[in-house]
Structure formats: structure tokens, C-alpha cells
Write a protein that holds these residues in place. Structure first.
Motif, PDB file in Angstrom:
ATOM      1  N   PRO A  54      48.189  38.856   6.270  1.00 43.30           N
ATOM      2  CA  PRO A  54      48.531  39.588   7.488  1.00 43.30           C
ATOM      3  C   PRO A  54      49.704  38.928   8.209  1.00 43.30           C
ATOM      4  CG  PRO A  54      46.165  39.183   7.365  1.00 43.30           C
ATOM      5  CD  PRO A  54      46.801  38.410   6.258  1.00 43.30           C
ATOM      6  N   VAL A  55      50.535  39.735   8.842  1.00 39.16           N
ATOM      7  CA  VAL A  55      51.726  39.235   9.517  1.00 39.16           C
ATOM      8  C   VAL A  55      51.362  38.190  10.567  1.00 39.16           C
ATOM      9  CG1 VAL A  55      53.667  39.906  10.994  1.00 39.16           C
ATOM     10  CG2 VAL A  55      52.998  41.344   9.081  1.00 39.16           C
ATOM     11  N   ARG A  56      50.300  38.425  11.315  1.00 39.10           N
ATOM     12  CA  ARG A  56      49.901  37.455  12.347  1.00 39.10           C
ATOM     13  C   ARG A  56      49.559  36.108  11.728  1.00 39.10           C
ATOM     14  NH1 ARG A  56      45.526  39.851  16.299  1.00 39.10           N
ATOM     15  NH2 ARG A  56      45.759  37.741  17.077  1.00 39.10           N
ATOM     16  N   SER A  57      48.884  36.113  10.586  1.00 45.03           N
ATOM     17  CA  SER A  57      48.539  34.858   9.925  1.00 45.03           C
ATOM     18  C   SER A  57      49.786  34.158   9.407  1.00 45.03           C
ATOM     19  CB  SER A  57      47.566  35.103   8.769  1.00 45.03           C
ATOM     20  OG  SER A  57      46.351  35.614   9.261  1.00 45.03           O
ATOM     21  N   ALA A  58      50.711  34.923   8.855  1.00 50.46           N
ATOM     22  CA  ALA A  58      51.950  34.328   8.335  1.00 50.46           C
ATOM     23  C   ALA A  58      52.739  33.690   9.467  1.00 50.46           C
ATOM     24  CB  ALA A  58      52.780  35.389   7.625  1.00 50.46           C
ATOM     25  N   LEU A  60      51.496  32.544  12.275  1.00 45.64           N
ATOM     26  CA  LEU A  60      50.743  31.371  12.716  1.00 45.64           C
ATOM     27  C   LEU A  60      51.033  30.181  11.808  1.00 45.64           C
ATOM     28  CD1 LEU A  60      48.514  30.054  14.497  1.00 45.64           C
ATOM     29  CD2 LEU A  60      46.891  30.847  12.788  1.00 45.64           C
ATOM     30  N   LEU A  61      50.981  30.395  10.497  1.00 47.04           N
ATOM     31  CA  LEU A  61      51.255  29.304   9.556  1.00 47.04           C
ATOM     32  C   LEU A  61      52.700  28.849   9.646  1.00 47.04           C
ATOM     33  CD1 LEU A  61      49.236  30.397   6.416  1.00 47.04           C
ATOM     34  CD2 LEU A  61      48.681  28.610   8.063  1.00 47.04           C
ATOM     35  N   GLU A  66      53.158  21.547   9.564  1.00 42.77           N
ATOM     36  CA  GLU A  66      52.822  21.180   8.183  1.00 42.77           C
ATOM     37  C   GLU A  66      53.212  22.271   7.197  1.00 42.77           C
ATOM     38  OE1 GLU A  66      49.656  21.405  10.275  1.00 42.77           O
ATOM     39  OE2 GLU A  66      50.589  19.687  11.225  1.00 42.77           O
ATOM     40  N   TYR A  67      53.231  23.536   7.646  1.00 38.00           N
ATOM     41  CA  TYR A  67      53.489  24.635   6.738  1.00 38.00           C
ATOM     42  C   TYR A  67      54.866  25.250   6.916  1.00 38.00           C
ATOM     43  CZ  TYR A  67      48.520  24.422   5.880  1.00 38.00           C
ATOM     44  OH  TYR A  67      47.282  23.997   5.541  1.00 38.00           O
ATOM     45  N   GLY A  68      55.403  25.169   8.102  1.00 42.10           N
ATOM     46  CA  GLY A  68      56.688  25.801   8.371  1.00 42.10           C
ATOM     47  C   GLY A  68      57.840  25.007   7.778  1.00 42.10           C
TER      48      GLY A  68
END
Length: 69
Positions: A54-58, A60-61, A66-68
């Protein structure tokens, strides 16, 4: 009518401490069977498909350091 009252064969030990809990667990060890540990096999990228995020999860990550980036 069915009697739905359930009674426990032994009351829970309300005054127990960590030592009694560890003792209870140690007595239960022979009743537990652990499966053999196997190493996970790698999965070919060609077999990974149909995953949607989901776009919102993407977003957020992406905002997490750590993920960006």
C-alpha cells in the motif's frame, strides 16, 4: 440446556514466582518436541511476484532512516 461451566483440575498458582514458573517449564520440557532446525533456502527472484505494498506503507518505510535512501 447444556452446562457450560468449566472447572480447572487444579487452581492456578496466584502466588507463584519466576522460580516456580521455571520449574513448571522444566517439567514440561519432555512433552515438547522441537523440529530440526533447517537453513532457509534462497528463493529465486523470478518466483517472487504479485506482491503489492500500500502507498501509505511505502511512504512510511521511505521515511524511516533504516529503509529510506
Amino acid at each position: 440446556m447444556t452446562n457450560l461451566e468449566v472447572s480447572s483440575p487444579a487452581p492456578a498458582d496466584q502466588d507463584g514466582d519466576w522460580a516456580s514458573l521455571r520449574g513448571d517449564c522444566a517439567r514440561m520440557v519432555p512433552h515438547w518436541a522441537a523440529p530440526e532446525r533447517t537453513a532457509p533456502r534462497p528463493v529465486s527472484p523470478s518466483r517472487i511476484h504479485g506482491v503489492s505494498v500500500p502507498v501509505r506503507s511505502a511512504r512510511l518505510l521511505d521515511a524511516l532512516p533504516e529503509y529510506g535512501n
